[in-house]
Design a protein around this motif. Structure first.
Motif, PDB file in Angstrom:
ATOM      1  N   ILE A 150      39.333  51.856   4.434  1.00  0.00           N
ATOM      2  CA  ILE A 150      38.234  52.314   5.287  1.00  0.00           C
ATOM      3  C   ILE A 150      37.913  53.753   4.906  1.00  0.00           C
ATOM      4  N   PRO A 151      36.698  54.026   4.422  1.00  0.00           N
ATOM      5  CA  PRO A 151      36.344  55.393   4.024  1.00  0.00           C
ATOM      6  C   PRO A 151      36.448  56.378   5.185  1.00  0.00           C
ATOM      7  N   ALA A 152      36.687  57.641   4.843  1.00  0.00           N
ATOM      8  CA  ALA A 152      36.917  58.666   5.864  1.00  0.00           C
ATOM      9  C   ALA A 152      35.760  58.775   6.852  1.00  0.00           C
ATOM     10  N   PHE A 153      34.537  58.742   6.346  1.00  0.00           N
ATOM     11  CA  PHE A 153      33.387  58.876   7.238  1.00  0.00           C
ATOM     12  C   PHE A 153      33.277  57.713   8.218  1.00  0.00           C
ATOM     13  N   LEU A 154      33.954  56.593   7.943  1.00  0.00           N
ATOM     14  CA  LEU A 154      33.824  55.392   8.756  1.00  0.00           C
ATOM     15  C   LEU A 154      35.068  55.080   9.574  1.00  0.00           C
ATOM     16  N   CYS A 155      36.005  56.011   9.643  1.00  0.00           N
ATOM     17  CA  CYS A 155      37.306  55.706  10.254  1.00  0.00           C
ATOM     18  C   CYS A 155      37.231  55.467  11.756  1.00  0.00           C
ATOM     19  N   ARG A 156      36.101  55.778  12.391  1.00  0.00           N
ATOM     20  CA  ARG A 156      35.955  55.530  13.830  1.00  0.00           C
ATOM     21  C   ARG A 156      35.096  54.305  14.122  1.00  0.00           C
ATOM     22  N   GLN A 157      34.664  53.602  13.067  1.00  0.00           N
ATOM     23  CA  GLN A 157      33.799  52.442  13.249  1.00  0.00           C
ATOM     24  C   GLN A 157      34.636  51.254  13.736  1.00  0.00           C
ATOM     25  N   LEU A 167      36.909  48.406  11.555  1.00  0.00           N
ATOM     26  CA  LEU A 167      38.373  48.365  11.621  1.00  0.00           C
ATOM     27  C   LEU A 167      38.863  47.003  12.086  1.00  0.00           C
ATOM     28  N   ILE A 168      38.202  46.440  13.078  1.00  0.00           N
ATOM     29  CA  ILE A 168      38.594  45.118  13.581  1.00  0.00           C
ATOM     30  C   ILE A 168      38.407  44.057  12.502  1.00  0.00           C
ATOM     31  N   ALA A 224      38.411  44.428   9.254  1.00  0.00           N
ATOM     32  CA  ALA A 224      39.437  44.592   8.226  1.00  0.00           C
ATOM     33  C   ALA A 224      40.775  44.061   8.715  1.00  0.00           C
ATOM     34  N   ALA A 225      41.121  44.375   9.947  1.00  0.00           N
ATOM     35  CA  ALA A 225      42.395  43.920  10.517  1.00  0.00           C
ATOM     36  C   ALA A 225      42.479  42.411  10.559  1.00  0.00           C
ATOM     37  N   GLU A 226      41.384  41.769  10.911  1.00  0.00           N
ATOM     38  CA  GLU A 226      41.398  40.317  11.100  1.00  0.00           C
ATOM     39  C   GLU A 226      41.536  39.536   9.798  1.00  0.00           C
ATOM     40  N   THR A 227      41.379  40.190   8.651  1.00  0.00           N
ATOM     41  CA  THR A 227      41.609  39.508   7.371  1.00  0.00           C
ATOM     42  C   THR A 227      43.090  39.295   7.115  1.00  0.00           C
ATOM     43  N   GLY A 228      43.938  40.037   7.812  1.00  0.00           N
ATOM     44  CA  GLY A 228      45.380  39.956   7.570  1.00  0.00           C
ATOM     45  C   GLY A 228      45.850  40.795   6.394  1.00  0.00           C
ATOM     46  N   LYS A 229      44.932  41.477   5.745  1.00  0.00           N
ATOM     47  CA  LYS A 229      45.298  42.336   4.618  1.00  0.00           C
ATOM     48  C   LYS A 229      45.845  43.665   5.126  1.00  0.00           C
ATOM     49  N   VAL A 230      46.545  44.382   4.253  1.00  0.00           N
ATOM     50  CA  VAL A 230      46.925  45.759   4.564  1.00  0.00           C
ATOM     51  C   VAL A 230      45.643  46.564   4.713  1.00  0.00           C
ATOM     52  N   VAL A 231      45.581  47.445   5.714  1.00  0.00           N
ATOM     53  CA  VAL A 231      44.397  48.270   5.958  1.00  0.00           C
ATOM     54  C   VAL A 231      44.762  49.735   5.760  1.00  0.00           C
ATOM     55  N   ASN A 232      44.109  50.375   4.795  1.00  0.00           N
ATOM     56  CA  ASN A 232      44.304  51.804   4.546  1.00  0.00           C
ATOM     57  C   ASN A 232      43.131  52.564   5.145  1.00  0.00           C
ATOM     58  N   VAL A 233      43.404  53.349   6.179  1.00  0.00           N
ATOM     59  CA  VAL A 233      42.346  54.096   6.856  1.00  0.00           C
ATOM     60  C   VAL A 233      42.427  55.559   6.440  1.00  0.00           C
ATOM     61  N   LYS A 234      41.357  56.055   5.852  1.00  0.00           N
ATOM     62  CA  LYS A 234      41.309  57.467   5.489  1.00  0.00           C
ATOM     63  C   LYS A 234      40.924  58.296   6.717  1.00  0.00           C
ATOM     64  N   ASP A 278      45.610  52.190  16.626  1.00  0.00           N
ATOM     65  CA  ASP A 278      45.602  51.288  17.785  1.00  0.00           C
ATOM     66  C   ASP A 278      44.590  50.157  17.607  1.00  0.00           C
ATOM     67  N   LYS A 279      43.408  50.490  17.080  1.00  0.00           N
ATOM     68  CA  LYS A 279      42.370  49.460  16.904  1.00  0.00           C
ATOM     69  C   LYS A 279      42.829  48.357  15.960  1.00  0.00           C
ATOM     70  N   VAL A 280      43.494  48.756  14.879  1.00  0.00           N
ATOM     71  CA  VAL A 280      43.966  47.762  13.918  1.00  0.00           C
ATOM     72  C   VAL A 280      45.113  46.941  14.519  1.00  0.00           C
ATOM     73  N   LYS A 281      46.062  47.625  15.152  1.00  0.00           N
ATOM     74  CA  LYS A 281      47.201  46.923  15.740  1.00  0.00           C
ATOM     75  C   LYS A 281      46.767  45.985  16.853  1.00  0.00           C
ATOM     76  N   GLU A 282      45.843  46.419  17.690  1.00  0.00           N
ATOM     77  CA  GLU A 282      45.402  45.598  18.812  1.00  0.00           C
ATOM     78  C   GLU A 282      44.524  44.430  18.361  1.00  0.00           C
ATOM     79  N   SER A 283      44.167  44.448  17.081  1.00  0.00           N
ATOM     80  CA  SER A 283      43.443  43.317  16.492  1.00  0.00           C
ATOM     81  C   SER A 283      44.392  42.356  15.792  1.00  0.00           C
ATOM     82  N   GLY A 284      45.707  42.584  15.984  1.00  0.00           N
ATOM     83  CA  GLY A 284      46.707  41.656  15.476  1.00  0.00           C
ATOM     84  C   GLY A 284      47.250  41.956  14.101  1.00  0.00           C
ATOM     85  N   ASN A 285      47.094  43.199  13.621  1.00  0.00           N
ATOM     86  CA  ASN A 285      47.543  43.543  12.271  1.00  0.00           C
ATOM     87  C   ASN A 285      48.326  44.854  12.335  1.00  0.00           C
TER      88      ASN A 285
END
Length: 271
Positions: free
Chosen positions: A112-119, A123-124, A126-136, A151-158
């Motif tokens: 997730i690019p830095a400018f988009l880290c609050r989107q 984030l949801i 990306a999380a729902e794909t089950g892949k590792v998510v790297n948030v800048k 929290d957003k990624v974890k609460e989406s099950g990842n």
């Protein structure tokens, strides 16, 4: 290494930091394979877990005529070929929610690019794909604020999350790195990476072409390892001056081994 099990990653039993490295953008198959092959030679020599990085599309451009990519499908297929050829995981950035499931078919880590880290929706997705998510971490955010992205990624099950620092905006055309951010973000129980190239960007140039200070990459990298970063992010290219994106702040590929050698010795000294 503190990443959850990642398919294809070698040297995972190492006490070293891990490396995310490659060209800023996928420019072509031959170049991507050559860069990956050289980095693998270095990471195998030093027993470093390695993830190949390459953007399939550059969506955040200053000018409309700036290079944005060779075509989404073509670039994503090259990323998959790099991963399959060398049996290594790969990472690419996504920009809109619908891209998450598309890119997830080709790579192992979604960035997730830095400018988009609050989107939130991004984030949801990306999380729902089950892949590792790297948030800048956004250039405009404190380290503490990144707990909400986690929290957003974890609460989406990842719970497969990496956070990457890339400095903070200082004035209009510079960035500074606050190394307190590394332990602060590690307190969220996720691995933390230092982006040693984008943290040296000089954005918002009057020409519309981002500048950089690549001569300070070693300084940023050494400091990050010294304070305990879990990973290092470096964009590298055989000829940065000829690169189609971010050439001004990339590390010349020939210089990577010397830098890694120094970082491994620093890591060994602080363990």
């Amino acid at each position: 290494m503190k990443i959850n099990p990642l398919s294809g990653i070698k040297n995972s039993d190492s006490s070293n930091f891990f490396l995310m490295a490659g060209p800023c953008a996928i420019e072509g198959e031959d170049m991507a394979l050559r860069i990956a092959e050289r980095i693998i030679q270095i990471t195998d020599k030093y027993n470093i877990p390695y993830i190949f990085k390459g953007s399939y599309r550059k969506a955040n451009r200053s000018r409309i005529d700036s290079f944005s990519g060779i075509g989404d499908e073509k670039a994503l297929k090259i990323l998959r070929k790099v991963g399959e050829t060398f049996n290594i995981p790969t990472v690419t950035d996504i920009h809109e929610s619908h891209e998450a499931s598309i890119a997830a078919e080709f790579v192992d880590v979604l960035q997730i690019p830095a400018f988009l880290c609050r989107q939130t929706n991004l984030l949801i997705a990306a999380a729902e794909t089950g892949k590792v998510v790297n948030v800048k971490k956004g250039q405009f955010l404190s380290a503490e604020s990144m707990r909400f992205a986690v929290d957003k990624v974890k609460e989406s099950g990842n719970d497969q999350i990496i956070l990457t620092d890339r400095g903070n905006t200082f004035g209009y055309q510079d960035l500074i790195v606050d190394f307190r951010s590394i332990p602060q973000m590690q307190s969220f129980n996720v691995p933390v990476v230092m982006d040693c190239t984008h943290s040296l960007q000089q954005p918002n140039q009057a020409t519309g072409v981002t500048g950089g200070k690549p001569q300070l990459i070693e300084t940023i990298a050494k400091a990050a390892i010294a304070v305990g970063a879990d990973g290092i992010f470096i964009e590298t290219h055989p000829e940065p001056a000829m690169a189609k994106s971010d050439g001004a702040n990339m590390l010349q590929l020939d210089l990577l081994e010397g830098l890694i050698d120094k970082l491994v010795r620093i890591r060994s000294a602080i363990l």
